[in-house]
Design a protein around this motif. Structure first.
Motif, PDB file in Angstrom:
ATOM      1  N   ARG A   1       3.467  -4.194  -1.322  1.00 33.81           N
ATOM      2  CA  ARG A   1       1.963  -4.131  -1.524  1.00 33.81           C
ATOM      3  C   ARG A   1       1.617  -2.709  -0.730  1.00 33.81           C
ATOM      4  NH1 ARG A   1      -0.897  -8.007  -3.897  1.00 33.81           N
ATOM      5  NH2 ARG A   1      -0.173  -9.969  -4.156  1.00 33.81           N
TER       6      ARG A   1
ATOM      7  N   ARG B   1      -0.536   4.627  -0.932  1.00 30.08           N
ATOM      8  CA  ARG B   1      -0.396   5.515  -2.163  1.00 30.08           C
ATOM      9  C   ARG B   1      -0.559   6.868  -1.987  1.00 30.08           C
ATOM     10  NH1 ARG B   1      -3.437   8.317  -5.095  1.00 30.08           N
ATOM     11  NH2 ARG B   1      -5.038   8.025  -3.868  1.00 30.08           N
TER      12      ARG B   1
ATOM     13  N   MET C   1      -0.014  -1.653  -9.386  1.00 26.57           N
ATOM     14  CA  MET C   1      -1.133  -1.531  -9.066  1.00 26.57           C
ATOM     15  C   MET C   1      -2.190  -1.605 -10.210  1.00 26.57           C
ATOM     16  SD  MET C   1      -0.963   1.840  -6.509  1.00 26.57           S
ATOM     17  CE  MET C   1      -2.859   1.891  -6.140  1.00 26.57           C
TER      18      MET C   1
END
Length: 431
Positions: free
Chosen positions: A14, A20, A220
Motif C-alpha cells: 500500500r 506515489r 489505487m
C-alpha cells in the motif's frame, strides 16, 4: 475480488501520496534512460534498412520492404504489449518488447553476414517490436501522474527519444567501419548498435521499473472505487475521449508520414544532394520530439483540445509551405518539415493525454495498445498512399491533401466538446 486484484494486493505494498510521488519520479528516470537507448536503436537501424534490403535483393524495388516489415511488426507488438501490460504490468511488457527488438536486430546482422534473405525478412519483422515498445514506453510515465500533469509526463518520455534518435544516424560511418573490421557487411553495423541499445533498454526496464507503476495505479483505482462505494466492473466503459484521442493521433500520423515519406523523392527530383536531404530529415525529427517539454506544459495548462486544434492548423501550414515552396528552395523545405514535425508533436501529446483521461487502469493498457496499432497502420497507409497521390498529382497536391486531412481534427474536437456539454446539461436537468 478478481485474481488480478489479488495478485496486485500481494505483489505491491500500500502506498500513500508521498510514496506515489516518489515512485512516479523514479519511473520517469527509468523511462528516460530506456527512451534514450530506444531512440538510438530505432534511428540507427531505420537509417540503413532500405539500403541493406536493396543490397541484398539487388534491386531498388525492394528498398521499401524494411519499412513495411517494421510497421507490421510494430503493429503486432503494440497489440501484444498492451495485452501483456494489462495482465502483468509495464515492466514485463516493455522489457520483453525491447528484448524482442534487440533479438530482431541481431537477426538482421546474422542475415547480412550469411546473405540469408528469409532470415532478413523474419528479423526485420521482429525488429519492429523495438519501434512499438519505444512508443508505448511514453505511457509508463503517466500511470502515477496526476491528471493535471499527464501531458508533461508524456512529453518527458518523448523528448528523451530525441537524444538517441539524433546520435544514432551520426554513428553510421564508424559503425560501418566496425562491422567491416569484424568481417560483416558495413550496412549491418548500425544494427549492432540497435541490438545493444534495445537489449540494454529492456534490461533497464526489467531491472529498475520496480514497483511497477501500472500495477500500483490499478490497485489505487480499485481502492478508490471501493471507498467511494462504486461497483467494480469487469470491463469498465471507455470514455468518448478514447475515440477523440485516437482520431487526433491517427489523422496526425497519416498527414505527417505522407508528406515526410515523399519529401526526399521530391528533393532528389530537384537535384538536392544526400547532405541536404539528411539535414531536412534530421531537423524534422528534432521538431517531432524536442518541443515536447513545452507541448506537455501547454496541454496541461491550456487543455487537450486547444493543443490538438493547434496541431491541425500547424500541419495545414506545413502542407501549404511545402506545396508553395520552389523545388530548389532548401530553406522553405526545412521550414515545411519543421512545421510538420511540430504539428505531429502537438497532436500525439494532446491525443495521448485525451486517451489517458478517458480510460481507467482496468482497461487503459489494452486500449493504449489498440490505439498504437491504429497509429502504426495509419503510418503504413499514409506512406503507401503518398507515392500514388504524388504520382497522380504532384508533391504540392500531396502536401495540400495532407494538410487538409489534418484540419479534420477541428470538427471532431468541436463535436466532442458539444456532446460533452450536452451530457452535462442533461445530467443537471435530470438532477
Amino acid at each position: 475480488m478478481t485474481p488480478s486484484s489479488e495478485r496486485d494486493r500481494d505483489d505491491q505494498p500500500r502506498i500513500d501520496d508521498d510514496e506515489r510521488r516518489r515512485v512516479h519520479k523514479r519511473t520517469l528516470i527509468v523511462v528516460v534512460m530506456s527512451e534514450v537507448l530506444g531512440g538510438a536503436g530505432l534511428a540507427a537501424g531505420v537509417s540503413v534498412g532500405a539500403l541493406l534490403a536493396q543490397e541484398m535483393f539487388g534491386s531498388e524495388g525492394f528498398a521499401g520492404l524494411p519499412t513495411a516489415l517494421f510497421t507490421v511488426g510494430s503493429a503486432l507488438a503494440a497489440f501484444l504489449i498492451g495485452r501483456v501490460t494489462q495482465r502483468l504490468g509495464r515492466r514485463i511488457a516493455l522489457g520483453g518488447g525491447f528484448a524482442a527488438g534487440g533479438l530482431g536486430a541481431i537477426g538482421v546482422v546474422a542475415a547480412a553476414a550469411t546473405v540469408s534473405v528469409p532470415l532478413l525478412l523474419v528479423s526485420l519483422f521482429v525488429y519492429g517490436s523495438g519501434t512499438a515498445t519505444n512508443l508505448q514506453a511514453r505511457y509508463a510515465g503517466t500511470d502515477l501522474a496526476l491528471p493535471a500533469r499527464r501531458g508533461t509526463a508524456v512529453s518527458i518520455a518523448m523528448v528523451s527519444t530525441t537524444f538517441g534518435a539524433v546520435a544514432g544516424p551520426n554513428l553510421i560511418e564508424p559503425l560501418g567501419a566496425l562491422a567491416i573490421g569484424i568481417g560483416i557487411p558495413a550496412l549491418s553495423g548500425p544494427f549492432l548498435l540497435a541490438a545493444a541499445a534495445y537489449l540494454a533498454a529492456g534490461i533497464i526496464l526489467f531491472t529498475f521499473l520496480r514497483p511497477d507503476p501500472f500495477l500500483i495505479a490499478r490497485r489505487m483505482d480499485a481502492a478508490a472505487r471501493a471507498v467511494s462505494g462504486a461497483q467494480e466492473q469487469a470491463t469498465p466503459r471507455r470514455g468518448r475521449g478514447v475515440y477523440v484521442g485516437a482520431t487526433v493521433m491517427v489523422l496526425t500520423q497519416i498527414a505527417m508520414v505522407a508528406i515526410m515519406t515523399m519529401t526526399p523523392v521530391h528533393m532528389t527530383s530537384h537535384h538536392h544532394g544526400l547532405g541536404d536531404i539528411g539535414l531536412v530529415i534530421s531537423l524534422h525529427i528534432a521538431a517531432m520530439f524536442l518541443p515536447s517539454l513545452v507541448t506537455g506544459v501547454l496541454v496541461d495548462r491550456l487543455g487537450r483540445a486547444p493543443v490538438a486544434i493547434a496541431s491541425g492548423v500547424t500541419l495545414l501550414l506545413a502542407g501549404g509551405v511545402a506545396a508553395l515552396a520552389p523545388g530548389d528552395s532548401l530553406v522553405l523545405v526545412i521550414v515545411a518539415l519543421i512545421l510538420l514535425g511540430l504539428g505531429w508533436n502537438f497532436g500525439v501529446i494532446a491525443g495521448t493525454a485525451l486517451l489517458i483521461d478517458a480510460t481507467v487502469p482496468a482497461n487503459r493498457a489494452r486500449t493504449q495498445g489498440t490505439v498504437d496499432v491504429l497509429m502504426a497502420l495509419a503510418g503504413a497507409g499514409g506512406g503507401a498512399m503518398s507515392g500514388m497521390v504524388m504520382a497522380g498529382t504532384s508533391f504540392a497536391g500531396l502536401s495540400l491533401a495532407g494538410g487538409f486531412l489534418a484540419v479534420l481534427l477541428i470538427p471532431v474536437l468541436l463535436w466532442a466538446s458539444r456532446s460533452h456539454r450536452s451530457t452535462i446539461e442533461g445530467a443537471d436537468r435530470g438532477a
